[in-house]
Design an enzyme around this catalytic site. Structure first.
Site, PDB file in Angstrom:
ATOM      1  N   GLY A  46    -113.871   1.154 -72.913  1.00  0.00           N
ATOM      2  CA  GLY A  46    -112.423   1.271 -72.809  1.00  0.00           C
ATOM      3  C   GLY A  46    -111.966   0.947 -71.399  1.00  0.00           C
ATOM      4  O   GLY A  46    -112.726   1.116 -70.437  1.00  0.00           O
ATOM      5  N   GLN A  51    -106.642   0.755 -64.112  1.00  0.00           N
ATOM      6  CA  GLN A  51    -107.943   0.566 -63.456  1.00  0.00           C
ATOM      7  C   GLN A  51    -108.098  -0.819 -62.834  1.00  0.00           C
ATOM      8  O   GLN A  51    -108.954  -1.019 -61.982  1.00  0.00           O
ATOM      9  CB  GLN A  51    -109.078   0.796 -64.471  1.00  0.00           C
ATOM     10  CG  GLN A  51    -109.149   2.237 -64.954  1.00  0.00           C
ATOM     11  CD  GLN A  51    -110.213   2.384 -66.012  1.00  0.00           C
ATOM     12  OE1 GLN A  51    -109.951   2.160 -67.185  1.00  0.00           O
ATOM     13  NE2 GLN A  51    -111.423   2.742 -65.612  1.00  0.00           N
ATOM     14  N   CYS A  92    -116.789   6.749 -66.862  1.00  0.00           N
ATOM     15  CA  CYS A  92    -115.592   5.969 -66.553  1.00  0.00           C
ATOM     16  C   CYS A  92    -115.986   4.834 -65.618  1.00  0.00           C
ATOM     17  O   CYS A  92    -116.730   5.056 -64.665  1.00  0.00           O
ATOM     18  CB  CYS A  92    -114.557   6.876 -65.877  1.00  0.00           C
ATOM     19  SG  CYS A  92    -113.034   6.029 -65.446  1.00  0.00           S
ATOM     20  N   LEU A  93    -115.471   3.636 -65.902  1.00  0.00           N
ATOM     21  CA  LEU A  93    -115.793   2.495 -65.033  1.00  0.00           C
ATOM     22  C   LEU A  93    -115.252   2.702 -63.624  1.00  0.00           C
ATOM     23  O   LEU A  93    -115.737   2.074 -62.685  1.00  0.00           O
ATOM     24  CB  LEU A  93    -115.233   1.204 -65.635  1.00  0.00           C
ATOM     25  CG  LEU A  93    -115.874   0.778 -66.967  1.00  0.00           C
ATOM     26  CD1 LEU A  93    -115.159  -0.434 -67.536  1.00  0.00           C
ATOM     27  CD2 LEU A  93    -117.363   0.511 -66.786  1.00  0.00           C
ATOM     28  N   HIS A 134    -108.795   9.488 -73.055  1.00  0.00           N
ATOM     29  CA  HIS A 134    -109.305   9.233 -71.699  1.00  0.00           C
ATOM     30  C   HIS A 134    -108.502   8.098 -71.049  1.00  0.00           C
ATOM     31  O   HIS A 134    -108.096   8.195 -69.890  1.00  0.00           O
ATOM     32  CB  HIS A 134    -110.803   8.879 -71.798  1.00  0.00           C
ATOM     33  CG  HIS A 134    -111.434   8.424 -70.519  1.00  0.00           C
ATOM     34  ND1 HIS A 134    -112.460   9.122 -69.902  1.00  0.00           N
ATOM     35  CD2 HIS A 134    -111.212   7.332 -69.744  1.00  0.00           C
ATOM     36  CE1 HIS A 134    -112.818   8.472 -68.799  1.00  0.00           C
ATOM     37  NE2 HIS A 134    -112.080   7.381 -68.680  1.00  0.00           N
ATOM     38  N   GLU A 135    -108.259   7.033 -71.823  1.00  0.00           N
ATOM     39  CA  GLU A 135    -107.536   5.878 -71.265  1.00  0.00           C
ATOM     40  C   GLU A 135    -106.062   6.203 -71.019  1.00  0.00           C
ATOM     41  O   GLU A 135    -105.481   5.755 -70.032  1.00  0.00           O
ATOM     42  CB  GLU A 135    -107.661   4.664 -72.195  1.00  0.00           C
ATOM     43  CG  GLU A 135    -109.091   4.220 -72.513  1.00  0.00           C
ATOM     44  CD  GLU A 135    -109.965   4.022 -71.288  1.00  0.00           C
ATOM     45  OE1 GLU A 135    -109.427   3.743 -70.207  1.00  0.00           O
ATOM     46  OE2 GLU A 135    -111.196   4.161 -71.411  1.00  0.00           O
ATOM     47  N   HIS A 138    -105.552   7.721 -67.773  1.00  0.00           N
ATOM     48  CA  HIS A 138    -105.466   6.748 -66.673  1.00  0.00           C
ATOM     49  C   HIS A 138    -104.022   6.307 -66.452  1.00  0.00           C
ATOM     50  O   HIS A 138    -103.582   6.162 -65.313  1.00  0.00           O
ATOM     51  CB  HIS A 138    -106.313   5.512 -66.976  1.00  0.00           C
ATOM     52  CG  HIS A 138    -107.777   5.669 -66.679  1.00  0.00           C
ATOM     53  ND1 HIS A 138    -108.253   5.960 -65.426  1.00  0.00           N
ATOM     54  CD2 HIS A 138    -108.870   5.560 -67.476  1.00  0.00           C
ATOM     55  CE1 HIS A 138    -109.578   6.023 -65.461  1.00  0.00           C
ATOM     56  NE2 HIS A 138    -109.983   5.795 -66.705  1.00  0.00           N
TER      57      HIS A 138
HETATM   58 NI    NI Z   1    -111.940   5.760 -67.372  1.00  0.00          NI
END
Ligand code: NI
Length: 168
Positions: A46, A51, A92-93, A134-135, A138
């Protein structure tokens, strides 16, 4: 398509609250294409526009094994369908290398706009429901580390800052 660079915690730009997309035009479609390519390349399941330093309400997700079922959520709005909380080890990236158990509602309804500019509404559960929440965090400038104790968050921050210094 292009691979975009991903902001990493504690970059303050990750704290920006994203604004709604006003029109799904060629620019927004290109953004979703670039975000998908960036997510697959990372690799991740995701990615939120926040991000990649674009502060608009755009999310891409693909939890499929073969990475061939991309899902796009523009201006998503969610509600929990019941009180059940699920526990997942989230990563998470933007917080590379760290995984922590987070509890979130397991069944949600999402209403969003797709890549063609059409509104859709779906009930989601399991990993897809967790990932979307989660996204969406962000887009609100929130990271999964915010659910951890200050001590734990500080430790992760310290390790990432050290890794970032060594890389620069
Ligand atoms: Ni993330």
């Amino acid at each position: 398509m292009a691979i975009l660079s991903i902001l990493e915690f504690p970059d303050p730009r990750l704290r920006t609250v994203a604004v709604p997309v006003t029109e799904v035009d060629a620019r927004v479609r290109r953004l979703t294409d670039d975000m998908l390519e960036t997510m697959y390349d990372a690799p991740g399941i995701g990615l939120a526009a926040t991000q990649v330093d674009v502060h608009e309400r755009v999310i891409v997700i693909d939890i499929s094994e073969n990475k061939d079922q991309p899902k796009i959520f523009i201006n998503p709005v969610i509600e929990a369908l019941d009180e059940t909380l699920g526990e997942y080890d989230e990563g998470c990236l933007s917080v590379p290398g760290f995984f922590e158990t987070i509890r979130r509602p397991e069944r949600i309804r999402v209403t969003a706009i797709n890549r063609d500019g059409e509104v859709f509404s779906n009930e989601l559960d399991g990993l897809l429901a967790i990932c979307l929440q989660h996204e969406i965090d962000h887009l609100e400038g929130k990271l999964f580390v915010d659910y951890l104790s200050p001590l734990k968050r500080q430790r992760i921050r310290g390790k990432l800052e050290k890794a970032q210094r060594q890389r620069d």
